[in-house]
Every structure is written in structure tokens, then in C-alpha cells.
Design an enzyme around this catalytic site. Structure first.
Site, PDB file in Angstrom:
ATOM      1  CG  HIS A  95      -0.385   0.288   2.519  1.00 19.33           C
ATOM      2  ND1 HIS A  95      -0.110  -0.701   3.439  1.00 19.33           N
ATOM      3  CD2 HIS A  95      -0.011   1.452   3.117  1.00 19.33           C
ATOM      4  CE1 HIS A  95       0.384  -0.157   4.535  1.00 19.33           C
ATOM      5  NE2 HIS A  95       0.464   1.153   4.362  1.00 19.33           N
ATOM      6  CG  ASP A 125      -0.117  -4.020   2.619  1.00 18.65           C
ATOM      7  OD1 ASP A 125       0.132  -3.538   1.494  1.00 18.65           O
ATOM      8  OD2 ASP A 125      -0.230  -3.330   3.638  1.00 18.65           O
ATOM      9  N   GLY A 196       3.538   6.398   8.056  1.00 23.83           N
ATOM     10  CA  GLY A 196       4.907   6.473   7.570  1.00 23.83           C
ATOM     11  C   GLY A 196       5.775   5.327   8.045  1.00 23.83           C
ATOM     12  CG  ASN A 197       6.565   3.807  12.026  1.00 24.40           C
ATOM     13  OD1 ASN A 197       6.082   4.610  12.813  1.00 24.40           O
ATOM     14  ND2 ASN A 197       7.851   3.504  12.005  1.00 24.40           N
ATOM     15  CB  SER A 198       3.113   1.476   6.198  1.00 25.82           C
ATOM     16  OG  SER A 198       1.961   1.725   6.948  1.00 25.82           O
ATOM     17  N   GLY A 254      -9.513 -25.611  -3.718  1.00 26.88           N
ATOM     18  CA  GLY A 254     -10.855 -25.427  -4.274  1.00 26.88           C
ATOM     19  C   GLY A 254     -11.932 -25.789  -3.277  1.00 26.88           C
ATOM     20  CB  VAL A 255     -12.392 -26.645  -0.018  1.00 27.24           C
ATOM     21  CG1 VAL A 255     -12.251 -27.984  -0.701  1.00 27.24           C
ATOM     22  CG2 VAL A 255     -11.117 -26.261   0.721  1.00 27.24           C
TER      23      VAL A 255
END
Length: 461
Positions: A95, A125, A196-198, A254-255
Site C-alpha cells: 500500500h 500487503d 509512515g512506519n508502514s 478449491g474448497v
């Protein structure tokens, strides 16, 4: 005196006394690690249609449309990252750079380098960048996040509010936190994390990256002491795939699955609730080809215990594509082991979903009435199908009302269709009563069709 000395020896030798004490400070770690922690600046050019609005025709300000109408706007975002390779590979959050036309990486010494996006993974992310450098750079290494225990000291270094080079410290507060994502397994800390720490690193006391700081839970938008980080053991797998393929390659069965409630656990004679119940099997998927069916209780996957319905999709996603694994299940109270080949998840769609949490069951009351275990039941005919908008493929006994004081309340709804009771097909209320009468007490399991979705509920008589 001897007793006092013996007591001191006891204190010295106890595990609590032998544990790592609180650090005197983090200056040595900061000095060693900070050179590899970087600031990320991402710029996105917005067209005039995305920028300032045009003034309406006839407005006194209409003439300014010619001045500002075609002027592009630049949207900037700031975040953090860390160098994992001396040649300039950087890990950050997706992000932070999502939709960016230009990305720059600023080192603590003031140097700024353009960077290209190697790969992104919106699901976790995470993103990997490559700086355009011609000299070796300082780097840090991923550690084993499984060793991070609640109460361990950790530090974060990042770029809060664009200040750059900021260190905050705290402890691991909890493990296994979820925030609504498909594969969530966050480390929770009380380390101060802000805008800003992301994308910045979470370090242990050995200087290893045990997490990637990603989000906070806060009523104000600022840190209140609940910060969440992606564990390094998840990040490492994603980062390695982004570097090698430019994309993630996740396993797929596929479950869809639902959780095992305490009542369902009791009905399966489990000491504690664990595992995941298959609520849907996709046609022609690996699960169907391997023999998995709706209603199967998955207890072990690839020789590992399935903790719950949230961890199961993560276990599948982390599996090697093309590998055949053992899946231990209970089907209609009979244990069995299936062999299933792991397919590859197509990220455009969704594979397993963690939880359509539901349950449902009955309890017999007046023998000659249509009320069973607090549920009012009726025939599934054409008028009732229209009235309750019943799924066209549903076949069984219709629920028309639920006693708010019964155990069925909150588990079963009007419009639900009971298709099986204790894994036996039912067509009439009499069928349901007979199965419950012969059940021998304890919670009764009901397979319900709710708008085309499978729901398994356990109801106490």
C-alpha cells in the site's frame, strides 16, 4: 546466613532469573541496523479528471478551467522499508507504493535512488523494490518469527510522519491476530507505529527482522499501542516468490471452510474445537478430484494439525504446487485419509474463504406438532420456495420460525432448508424426529442449505 545464600542461589538458578533481562538500551542495535532501514517516497500522476474539479458553465470562475483544467496533480505517499540484499533489494508494504508512477528510496545518509517494482502481493500487503545502485549497501536479514514469544522485546525503525530514522521499542503483545484478511497471522506489539512506519522492519534483540510493520488498530488513527506486523516466516515466502517470479504462487484446493464450534466439537467427540469443516467443494478442483466432500471435518493437513478454519487456508496456500499431501478427515463420524494434489491458486478469484461461521440443529418437543428443537418446520413446496426465496437445488424440510429461547436461536433462520440430520438425508419432519429420538442425547448436527450456501450447525436438545 547459609539459608540466605542458598536462597540467592535458588534465585540465580530459576528459569525466571535465567531469562533475558530488560535491555539497558537499544543504542547498539540502532547503530548497527539503522543504515539498512530506508524511507520510501512514491509519486502518482493524476489526470485532470482525477484532480481539481471543473467550474460549471456560466460560473464567474469558469475562465480558470483553462488554467487549471489540464494541469496534472501529483499524489505522494511516504513509507518505510528495509534492504535485504547488498545489491539494493528493498522490502516494503504494497500500500506504500500501490499505483505509483515513480518510486524513490532514501538512505539514512541522505542519498536517494530511483527504484523499480520487482513484484507486489496485495493479499499480504508486501512489495519488493530494486534500487538502481552501483555499490554494495548495508542490509539486514529475516529471522524466525516463530521464536518471537509474547513478552519478548522488539524494536521498530522507520519513517513516521516523514520524520525518518525513528526508533520505537516495546514488547510482543500477542500472536496470531486477524484483521479480516485471507491469510492473516499478525504479530501484535505495543511498539509505537504511526503513518509512515508502514513497510518498516520489526527487529528482535539479535537484530533479525521478525516482522514487517503494516497496520495499527486505533480509534484515532494514531498509535494507541496496538500495532500489527506480518511475521517474517510469512514475508520470507512471499518475498522469495516475488523475487523469483515477480508474483506469488499459492497452493489451492478449491474448497470453502467453516469453523468448528464447541458444540460441533462435542458432537464429533473432540476434546477441544479444532479443524475446519468443508462447506463447499469447487467442481473439477483438486479437492473434488482428491475425494473431499461437503461436510468433511479436516483435522490434519500434510501431517500437520489444522488449528482452525482461519489457519487452514494459510496452510494450503503455503504448500508446494503439484505436491500430493495427506488430508486426514472425519466423514459421517468415520475417520479416513485422502490423498490430494495441490493446485495453483489464480489470484484473480478467491480460493478458500475463512469463515462463513454457522451451525444448526433441532430438539424434539410436542410429538404431534411441527416444532422440533425450537424450530417450526414446514413442507418445501412451490409457494414456500417463492416466499422464502429458497435455493432451487435445496431439498429437505423448511424452517419457518425459530424460538428465541431455544438453542437453535442464532444458528438457524427462517428460510433455511434442513437437508441432513446426523449426515442422513431427510424429507419430512417425521424423518427428523426419528433420527433425533435414536441419537442418544447430546448435540445434534444439521446440514442446512441457506441460499445455496452450506451450513453445519450443532443444536442441543
Amino acid at each position: 546466613m547459609r539459608r540466605f545464600l542458598a536462597f540467592l542461589c535458588f534465585l540465580v538458578l530459576t528459569p525466571a532469573a535465567m531469562a533475558h533481562p530488560a535491555p539497558d538500551g537499544f543504542a547498539d542495535l540502532a547503530e548497527r541496523l539503522s543504515p539498512a532501514v530506508v524511507n520510501i517516497s512514491a509519486a502518482q500522476r493524476l489526470d485532470s479528471g482525477d484532480g481539481l474539479p471543473e467550474f460549471p458553465e456560466g460560473s464567474p470562475l469558469e475562465r480558470f478551467n483553462d488554467i487549471f483544467g489540464d494541469a496534472p496533480r501529483i499524489a505522494n505517499s511516504l513509507g518505510s522499508g528495509f534492504i535485504i540484499d547488498s545489491e539494493g533489494l528493498v522490502v516494503t508494504n504494497n500500500h506504500v507504493i500501490d499505483g505509483a508512477d515513480e518510486v524513490e528510496v532514501a538512505l539514512p545518509d541522505g542519498r536517494v535512488f530511483p527504484a523499480e517494482v520487482v513484484g507486489i502481493d496485495p493479499v499480504t500487503d508486501l512489495a519488493v523494490l530494486r534500487m538502481q545502485v552501483n555499490e554494495p549497501l548495508p542490509s539486514v536479514s529475516f529471522g524466525d518469527s516463530d521464536t518471537a514469544r509474547v513478552g519478548d522485546w522488539v524494536i521498530a525503525i522507520g519513517n513516521p510522519f516523514g520524520l525518518g530514522g525513528t526508533l520505537t521499542a516495546g514488547v510482543v503483545s500477542a500472536r496470531g491476530r486477524e484483521a479480516g484478511g485471507r491469510y492473516d497471522d499478525y504479530i501484535q506489539t505495543d511498539v509505537a507505529i504511526n503513518t509512515g512506519n508502514s513497510g518498516g522492519p520489526l527487529f528482535d534483540m539479535d537484530g533479525n527482522v521478525v516482522g514487517v510493520n503494516t497496520l495499527i488498530l486505533s480509534p484515532t488513527g494514531a498509535s494507541v499501542g496496538i500495532s500489527l506486523s506480518i511475521p517474517s516466516n510469512i514475508a520470507t515466502r512471499v518475498v522469495d516468490q516475488l523475487i523469483e517470479y515477480g508474483e506469488t504462487r499459492r497452493g489451492w484446493l478449491g474448497v470453502s471452510v467453516i469453523r468448528v464450534t464447541p458444540e460441533l466439537a462435542e458432537s464429533y467427540e473432540l476434546d477441544v474445537p479444532y479443524g475446519a469443516i468443508v462447506s463447499r467443494v469447487e467442481a473439477d478442483g483438486p479437492a473434488q478430484e482428491g475425494g473431499l466432500r461437503q461436510g468433511d471435518l479436516v483435522l490434519r493437513f500434510d501431517n500437520r494439525r489444522v488449528r482452525d478454519s482461519q489457519s487452514f487456508p494459510r496452510m494450503v496456500a503455503e504448500s508446494e504446487i503439484g505436491r500430493t499431501v495427506d488430508v486426514e478427515i472425519i466423514r459421517r463420524d468415520r475417520p479416513m485419509t485422502l490423498r490430494v494434489e495441490i493446485g495453483q491458486l489464480q489470484e484473480e478469484g478467491s480460493e478458500t474463504s475463512a469463515a462463513s461461521e454457522s451451525d444448526g440443529v433441532l430438539d424434539p418437543t410436542v410429538p404431534d406438532s411441527n416444532v422440533v428443537l425450537g424450530m417450526t418446520l414446514g413442507a418445501l413446496d412451490a409457494p414456500s420456495r417463492r416466499r422464502y426465496r429458497v435455493d432451487p437445488d435445496a431439498e429437505g424440510v423448511l424452517v419457518t420460525d425459530v424460538d428465541a429461547n431455544s438453542d437453535a436461536a442464532g444458528k438457524v433462520r427462517p428460510g433455511d432448508v434442513i437437508e441432513e440430520v446426523e449426515f442422513t438425508r431427510v424429507e419430512t419432519i417425521a424423518d427428523i424426529r426419528e433420527i433425533i429420538a435414536n441419537h442418544g442425547g447430546g448435540p445434534v448436527r444439521f446440514q442446512i442449505n441457506r441460499g445455496g450456501q452450506y451450513v453445519l450447525q450443532s443444536i442441543r436438545p
